[in-house]
Structure formats: structure tokens, C-alpha cells
Design an enzyme around this catalytic site. Structure first.
Site, mmCIF file in Angstrom:
data_model
loop_
_atom_site.group_PDB
_atom_site.id
_atom_site.type_symbol
_atom_site.label_atom_id
_atom_site.label_comp_id
_atom_site.label_asym_id
_atom_site.label_seq_id
_atom_site.Cartn_x
_atom_site.Cartn_y
_atom_site.Cartn_z
ATOM 1 N N GLU A 110 70.450 60.746 -41.825
ATOM 2 C CA GLU A 110 71.805 60.388 -41.377
ATOM 3 C C GLU A 110 72.862 60.659 -42.451
ATOM 4 O OE1 GLU A 110 71.040 56.943 -38.062
ATOM 5 O OE2 GLU A 110 71.159 56.284 -40.136
ATOM 6 N N GLU A 160 66.425 59.529 -33.001
ATOM 7 C CA GLU A 160 66.342 58.065 -32.879
ATOM 8 C C GLU A 160 66.976 57.668 -31.553
ATOM 9 O OE1 GLU A 160 67.866 55.741 -36.096
ATOM 10 O OE2 GLU A 160 66.760 56.838 -37.638
#
Length: 935
Positions: free
Chosen positions: A159, A229
Site C-alpha cells: 500500500e 485485499e
């Protein structure tokens, strides 16, 4: 056996065959090693074919150069087990992992290595990251699919777009990418939420699948689109509410949105969350007190205790649908078509070859039959619940020359005992339509409930089905080919299992099984040495329950599995003194400083200083530099608590003469997601007496004079509108503003340097002192949102700084110290409690999960046999705490440190209510549910 992994813009291709990656995120370090096989097997039973796991640096290098790959840290053994069970692996080694894990996986000690920029190309950080990669990456590279192992993808960082843009982070990301390749990684690389050249970027989300899909397609048109995710639930924080807002029905709809959009890989984050044992739970942005609870249950498909939840049924059902239609999904493209729809519904289409799949979404407020007509004039119907997306599949190749059309969900397609077997399901009592077209004449053997219409030289059969809780069987044959179709209700589908180890086997719930004891929820099949056990309603009862297994009746006594811990012996207590002496066996560990220096390691710390007062009075103590909750003691008595961090103030009493001021702070976890990684913990700067605090949410005004209170909803304010407020110094020479502020802010006409702060962080602590003048000081900021939970102005005088602090850690009392019976009475002040207990007697083969309900305790930590079980805090939402059976011996010791000295006499053992699959051979090598394959 090694295999080759390739990809194109549609999907990943394993050994020449496209594969939909249906992935479960399960972190090895959040479970005892003894539970790995069970959690992985249950993931596989849900139709999962891949496991996603982070690798936590701080787990493997707790102190510099001391590497640990034992027990639940044995990541190599975890990867090997995945391979044994036939599960692929997506490896995510970081070095930063977020994961609501302390410091985002970075080790505590790195914060003591001098100034450095974490997660950057700073050579000082890369020096330590390289040492970590040198240890972990070889374990991954030797287990790649190209070398006969389980790892098919490896992630670069995590991320990173939330920290820097691709361009700004290029040097760092390329360094990590090259480091992976240099250490032998040859499978494809991936990234999530931020990318680097040479890595396939995925998206992390819960909703908005279409937006994420097209962003990825625009950025990387030639790569597969995967959800790295897919958030099945959410984490919980101390003092917050239960995070069960994502319902099973919503989970199903969001999964179907992702499939409809064209994603060919979905990773359930989390599939089973596990536990933040010890003090590994992190802290995140969004407030000044977002500290993770010990449980990482995440409201996931498998609970923290590995029990099936309603979301498990959703994942398993959609997993069966994916498996049945994967060949089509992996080749199909969304297309525009003139589809006419009745009612409040929409229909979107994916096509490949002669097959079409219509995704029918209901926007009404009740279940209804949605009819639609396609551009060819064919009309179809689907029964759809509010917010649901139901697939209508037309002309799906099912066998050589066979085509199948169906207006609800498929539950899996495998060959059982030599016969291709298909499951179709819908809600109990609802109807569905099924059409089968064969290359030759069809023979149909269907139950009376199925209305069958044969047409066109009997090569086509149309069936009107009603879904009952009792399985229905349809047998079709054409020439030498046959097809067995099982019609189930959704509830029975949730209790139906495909066992794909060896020769595929099908087990259909508990239907046809006989109850041994009414109300016990324990079922068995006569003549089978297997059992499906469902526990329910046992807590708080003393009844016995039994079942038959292999012809022998077993009795499960609740008292032997669920003992009341306080009944096993006297609790013992040792009080923790708030003074700097060595009471409790701590040792002084004294460090005299001008100001507290924070918490370097884990656990709790005492800070103690002496304050002289010429008279008895009250004073406002200002602590501008805190990062964890703090308890304040004056002369041995608790005088106040700062529950939030980033600084605060407490009014405390002083007596005439010398006063002992003691501060107790527990390390509640470092930021796991923030620009501010590596923040100091505890109390880490000057403390002042005779200060002031003001709730600064009130008395703001707009440019046209409207009064604004930030604790209210202000619907008439536009985002970005300038608000103004003034105050005077009134003899104080230091000021901090703590709370929710806008990143666009000025003081007396000077723009403030907000550093790395962003509005969505929701909390910041700013030093106003350099910007202030004598007289009226005017603060201006752009309005962003309300209501605001906290905005405090702290004022202090530097000549009232409390100096010469003594600092020492809170450590476990020496074993040879005397302990005294505590009884039911609480102790005044922090205290240690200890008790011994015998291991519960549990029937062999039962998958019991033990937990403690810590009723009556306040805040602290506990250990079992020296193993840290986690932090606890009475403010909730966590009530139960997992104690793995693996940590228990025949005789055991449990130890508590309670900050308020609350007696643990009310705590009790409990077990988790859950439906468990019992396995009788090699622990999960076979699924022993009792076969019920109706033919």
C-alpha cells in the site's frame, strides 16, 4: 513438481490453464503452529485455492541480529504445509506490512538506531531491511512454484500509494523489487495500492469494484485484475463498537460485484484473522485512541476460534460458483446489449463464445421476480433479494457437447464415483429454472417435484425446480455420458462439503443424519465412524451431551471442558507500588531525566517525580507529549487518567509539602499505518503543573459572523469555508492544540507548517507557541467535517516544568516473593495476580477452543505459562480472550497485571460455540462428515 506461471490481461495461467485465484488471507504468526493445519484445511473446504500471508519482520528479529523461526514463527513450515494441502501462496514480505500489527511489522529496536526515514531509500533504513530480506526471502524463493513449492506470487512492499506517489517512491520500490529478484524470486511480482514497473498492481477495497477495475485496467492494460485485499470485515479498537456492520448478504453482493466487474482473483482479507497475542496489536490513524484490541477476529468467515460464521457459508457458496464457471469467467468480457428489464433492477452481461452470464441486481426493497429480455428476444427470470446480485447463465458448456442454462447459483462441479456431479441451489422454498441441452437424446430421471419438459427430439430438457431443505436428485444421460444434478437449498448448501483430496467425495450437510440427543445439536450417521458436531446453547448449563461414534456412545461433560477457574484454588496477589522503590521485585532501573523519555520496549513504564507545594491545592497537570493512555497518581492514590493520546491535562490534588507524582503508561502499539511511523511511546516530553486546558470546539465563526460549534452537525457550511477563533495567552508561554484540525490552517495570518498531517488522519498535536503574539491571537482554518470529537487547547508555563523524573519498567515480580490470598476484594492501585490450574479434560478428537472471559478486571495484560496472551481493557468491545490449548501443560500458571488492582475472582473459562468438522485420519487428511451422496 514445479509448474510454470504466466499471465495475460485476463488471468493467471498455471501450466497452460487459466486459474481463478480464490484466496484466503491467513497470517501464520497470528495462530499457534498447532492450529495451522485446521485453519488451512477449513479454507480449502470453502473452495479456496490460494493462501495470502504477510511476513512480520518484528516477529522474526525481536532484537538486532537475533533471528527466530521457531513455533508459530516458522514461516518455512507454513509454506510447506500449504504445498502439502495443495494450496498456492501469495507471499507478502514487506518489509512494511501494515496489518494492524505493531509498527506495521518493523521491529521496535529500529527506532533506537538513530534518525532515518522508514519505508524509503534512506541507506540507513535499507541497511536493516536488507538484513531482513537476507533471512526471509531465501525461505520464500526456495518454495516457489518453479521449484516445486507453493509460492506463485510475491508482493513488493504494501500500500505504498498511501505514503508516496509511484514517481516519488520509485527509487525505494525499485530497490525492493531488485532485491527480491537478486535473492532468487522468479515468480511474478505484485503490488497493491501503488506500484512499480515489473509488478502487477492489485486493488484493496470492499465496495466500488467497477471503479477499481477500470483504474487498474487504465494503468496496466496487459495484466490480470486482482483484488489483493477484499475486506470481509474490519478491525476493532479499544473503546469502539463491534465491527459487524458488513453483513453476510452484503459480502455476497460485493463478491458478485467484483466477479461481474471482471476481477479474476479475490483475496479475502481476512478469511481468518486470528489473535494479536502479546502486545503486537498496532495503532492506526482516524483518532487519538485507535488502538487495536487483542482479538483480530475481523468479523471474518472463520472466527478467531476457527469456527464457521455465516460469512463462511457465503464464501463457500460463491467459491462453488466460481469453480463451476471459472473457465467462462476467465475468458469472458463485459459487453453492452439492449436488455429490457422490469421492476427496479439492472442487468449487466459478460460473454464468451456462445455463453452469456447475466448479473441481475435488485434495487427494490423486497424480494421479487425480475424478468428481462435480451437483444435476441429471449426472456429470462431470476428471483432476487434486495441488494442481491443473482447470475443467470445461458449455454454454459458442462460436458462435451452439453450446454446448461440456469437462473441461480451453482454450488460446484466435480466427478464423484465416476459421475460428473453438479450442485444447484437457491433459498429454501424458492423456485429456479434449469435447461440442459445434450448432443443426443436425453434421458431424464427427476423427482416428482421437478416439472420436466422435453423438446426437440428429446435433446433438450427444461425443468421448473422448487428448492427444499431435503436434497433432490436429477440424473440425465445421453449416449455414454451422464450428469448427476443435486438440487439444494442455500441453508443445506452451507452444510455441504466437497472433499477433493484423492478421489473427490461429496458430503451433504446433516440431512439424513439422526440426532443422538434432542437439543444437543450432535449428529451422526449410523454405521459410519464419523461425526458432525454442532455445539449450541451449552454455555451456562451443566447438562451432559452424548453422541455415537464407531458404535460407541461418548458423553461430553461440560464441567470437564468448562471449569470455573477461581474454583481451582486461591488467587494470590502482589501489589505494584507507584513509588520508585524496588517493591514487587522490579529492580529500580532508575533513569533521572529532566523529562520522561517514553517507552522503548514493550509493556508498561512508571515515571516518578517529586513536587513541592507550599499549601494544599489543586493543580492542572499538562502532559503535552503522550502517545498512550496515562494514569496519574499523587502520593500513592490515583488522581486521574488520560485515556487519549497526543497530550492532555488532568486536575490533581497536592498536599502541603513534598508530593510524589507517578505516571503509569502501557505501550498500546505503534502506528501500523501512518506517515508518522516510529513515534515515541508513553510519556516522552516535559510535564507541567499549574497549566490550563480549554475545549476549543466552541466559539468559532464564519466570515459573515455566523457562530459555529464544531461538536455539532453543520450542514450549512461548505467544505473549505474559512472559520475563525481567537484567544489570549493570559500569562502562559507555551500552547499546543490537540485534536481534529484542517491541514489548511493559519495563526495570526501565518500559514502553519502541518508537516505530514492529512485531514483524514482526524487528529494532530500542533505547537502554536512560535506563532503567537501578546494580545488577541487569531486562528483560521478551512472547515472539513463535523461533529468533532476532540479539540483541546493546552496552555502551560515553562517555569512550572516538573523535573528530575525517575523511570523504570513494570516487570513481573520475582518468583520467590511472597504472595498472599486475595479473595474477592479489589486492591487499591496496580496489582499482580497469580493462580494455578489443571489442564481441562477434553474428549480426544474434539476441536475445542478455550477462551477466558475477564469479567471484573480493568486494564492490563495476562500470561499463561509465561506466554503473553495479550492486553485487556474493560472498556470493550472485546470480552473474551483466546487461550490456545497448545500453551497448556498438565499444571499451569496464569498471571495478570491489572492497573486498578481489580480482583479476578469473576473471570471464567468458556468454550466457543461453533460447528466443527471432525477429522479422524491424519487430522484433516480426510473429511469425516458422514457421506450422504444421494443417488
Amino acid at each position: 513438481m514445479s509448474y510454470k506461471l504466466e499471465y495475460d490481461h485476463k488471468s493467471f495461467i498455471l501450466n497452460g490453464k487459466r486459474e481463478f485465484l480464490h484466496t484466503a488471507s491467513i497470517h501464520y504468526f497470528r495462530f499457534p503452529q498447532e492450529e495451522w493445519r485446521e485453519v488451512l484445511w477449513k479454507a480449502k473446504l470453502a473452495g479456496v485455492n490460494c493462501i495470502d500471508t504477510y511476513f512480520a519482520w518484528n516477529v522474526h528479529e525481536p532484537t538486532p541480529g537475533a533471528w527466530d523461526f521457531t513455533a508459530n514463527r516458522n514461516c518455512g513450515a507454513y509454506l510447506d504445509l500449504c504445498a502439502e494441502l495443495g494450496l498456492h501462496v501469495i507471499a507478502r514480505p514487506g518489509p512494511f506490512i501494515c496489518a494492524e500489527w505493531d509498527f506495521g511489522g518493523l521491529p521496535d529496536w529500529i527506532a533506537d538506531q538513530g534518525e532515518m526515514e522508514y519505508r524509503s531509500a534512506d541507506p540507513r533504513f535499507l541497511h536493516y531491511a536488507d538484513a531482513y530480506f537476507d533471512q526471509v526471502i531465501p525461505m520464500i524463493s526456495s518454495r516457489q512454484s518453479t521449484q516445486g513449492g507453493s509460492v506463485i506470487l510475491v508482493q513488493v512492499e504494501n500500500e505504498y500509494a498511501h505514503l508516496k506517489s509511484d514517481e516519488d517512491g520509485r527509487e525505494y520500490m525499485e530497490y525492493l523489487r531488485d532485491g527480491l529478484i537478486r535473492r532468487g524470486i522468479e515468480v511474478p511480482l505484485i503490488s497493491c495500492e501503488g506500484g512499480v514497473e515489473g509488478a502487477i498492481e492489485g486493488a484493496n477495497f470492499w465496495s466500488g469494484a467497477d471503479v477499481h477495475y477500470w483504474k487498474l485496467r487504465k494503468k496496466q492494460p496487459d495484466t490480470p485484475k486482482i483484488v489483493t485485499e477484499f475486506w470481509t470485515g474490519w478491525f476493532e479498537k479499544w473503546g469502539g463498537a463491534r465491527t459487524d456492520h458488513k453483513t453476510p448478504a452484503m459480502l455476497e453482493a460485493r463478491m458478485m460485484e467484483a466477479i461481474r466487474a471482471g476481477f479474476t482473483g479475490i483475496t479475502h482479507y481476512m478469511f481468518c484473522g486470528g489473535t494479536n497475542f502479546g502486545d503486537e496489536g498496532g495503532r492506526t490513524v482516524g483518532g487519538d485512541d485507535v488502538f487495536m484490541v487483542t482479538s483480530y477476529d475481523y468479523d471474518a468467515p472463520l472466527s478467531e476460534y476457527l469456527g464457521f460464521t455465516p460469512k463462511y457459508g457465503v464464501v463457500k457458496r460463491i467459491g462453488g460458483f466460481i469453480q463451476t464457471t471459472a473457465d467462462f469467467l476467465l475468458e469472458s468480457e463485459e459487453c453492452e446489449a439492449d436488455v429490457r428489464v422490469n421492476g427496479k433492477a439492472t442487468v449487466r452481461i459478460r460473454r464468451h463464445g456462445g455463453t452469456s452470464m447475466y448479473f441481475v441486481e435488485q434495487h427494490g426493497n423486497e424480494r421479487g421476480d425480475v424478468y428481462f429480455t435480451d437483444e435476441a428476444g429471449s426472456t429470462y427470470m431470476a428471483t432476487v433479494n434486495p441488494g442481491q446480485i443473482v447470475p443467470v447463465t445461458v449455454n454454459l458448456p458442462i460436458l462435451s457437447g452439453w450446454k446448461l442454462s440456469y437462473n441461480s447459483f451453482f454450488g460446484g462441479f466435480h466427478t464423484i464415483d465416476g459421475t460428473p456431479t453438479l450442485i444447484v441451489f437457491s433459498d429454501s422454498g424458492q423456485r429456479s429454472w434449469l435447461r440442459v441441452e445434450a448432443p443426443g437424446d436425453l434421458s431424464v430421471n427427476a423427482p416428482a417435484s421437478a416439472q420436466v419438459n422435453n423438446m426437440e427430439q428429446k435433446r433438450l430438457a427444461e425443468m421448473d425446480l422448487c428448492h427444499f431443505d431435503h436434497p433432490q436428485n436429477i440424473d440425465l444421460s445421453s449416449g455414454t455420458q451422464s450428469l448427476h444434478i443435486i438440487v439444494l437449498s442455500t441453508s443445506v448448501m452451507d452444510r455441504t462439503w466437497w472433499n477433493l483430496n484423492g478421489d473427490p467425495t461429496l458430503y451433504i450437510g446433516a440431512d439424513g443424519f439422526e440426532p443422538v440427543e434432542e437439543g444437543a445439536g450432535i449428529w451422526y450417521r449410523p454405521g459410519q465412524d464419523s461425526v458432525l458436531v454442532r455445539w449450541g446453547g451449552l454455555n451456562g448449563t451443566k447438562s451432559d451431551h452424548g453422541f455415537k461414534q464407531g458404535g460407541t456412545r461418548h458423553i461430553l461433560k461440560q464441567q470437564t471442558v468448562h471449569p470455573e477457574l477461581p474454583e481451582w484454588g486461591l488467587w494470590e496477589v502482589m501489589q505494584e507500588s507507584p513509588y520508585p522503590s524496588a517493591q514487587g521485585g522490579h529492580g529500580t532501573g532508575a533513569l533521572v531525566t529532566d523529562a520522561p523519555s517514553g517507552i522503548r520496549g514493550r509493556g508498561s513504564v512508571w515515571y516518578t517525580a517529586r513536587v513541592h507545594s507550599p499549601e494544599s491545592c489543586s493543580t492542572t497537570m499538562v502532559l503535552p507529549h503522550t502517545q498512550d493512555p496515562v494514569r496519574i497518581y499523587v502520593n500513592g492514590q490515583e488522581a486521574g487518567t488520560l485515556k487519549s493520546s497526543f497530550g492532555g491535562a488532568v486536575t490533581v490534588p497536592l498536599k502541603s509539602g513534598d508530593n510524589e507524582i507517578s505516571l503509569l503508561s502501557q505501550h498500546m502499539g505503534r502506528f501500523n499505518f501512518s506517515y508518522y511511523l516510529g513515534e515515541p511511546k508513553g510519556v516522552h516530553g516535559p510535564v507541567y503543573r499549574d497549566g490550563k486546558t480549554e475545549d476549543f470546539r466552541y466559539g468559532w465563526s464564519t466570515a459573515d459572523g455566523r457562530a459555529v460549534h464544531l461538536d455539532q452537525v453543520n450542514r450549512d457550511l461548505a467544505d473549505g469555508e474559512i472559520l475563525r477563533k481567537s484567544f489570549r495567552k493570559d500569562g502562559y508561554d507555551g500552547f499546543r492544540l490537540v485534536g481534529s484540525l484542517s491541514e489548511r490552517m493559519s495563526v495570526n495570518g501565518r500559514n502553519m507548517d502541518m508537516g505530514l498531517y492529512r485531514n483524514w488522519y482526524r487528529i494532530v498535536s500542533l505547537d502554536l507557541t512560535p506563532y503567537l503574539i501578546d494580545g488577541d491571537n487569531v486562528i483560521e482554518m478551512a472547515y472539513t467535517s463535523s461533529p468533532v470529537a476532540r479539540l483541546d487547547l493546552l496552555g502551560y508555563r515553562n517555569d512550572r516544568c516538573i523535573e528530575e523524573w525517575e523511570q523504570r519498567p513494570v516487570t513481573v515480580p520475582a518468583v520467590n516473593r511472597a504472595w498472599t490470598p486475595a479473595g474477592n476484594a479489589d486492591v487499591s492501585g496496580p496489582a499482580w495476580y497469580r493462580s494455578r490450574f489443571a489442564k481441562p479434560v477434553i474428549l480426544e478428537g474434539l476441536l475445542v477452543k478455550l477462551k477466558l472471559r475477564l469479567t471484573g478486571l480493568s486494564k492490563g495484560s495476562f500470561w499463561v505459562n509465561g506466554q503473553p496472551m495479550g492486553r485487556y481493557w474493560a472498556i470493550g468491545p472485546q470480552e473474551y480472550y483466546k487461550v490456545p490449548l497448545a500453551v497448556l501443560c498438565e499444571e499451569n500458571e496464569i498471571l495478570f497485571f491489572d492497573e486498578e488492582g481489580r480482583s479476578p475472582h469473576q473471570i471464567s473459562w468458556d468454550w466457543e460455540d461453533m460447528c466443527q468438522v471432525l477429522v479422524l485420519h491424519n487430522r484433516y487428511a480426510e473429511t469425516a462428515l458422514g457421506r450422504n451422496h444421494p443417488k
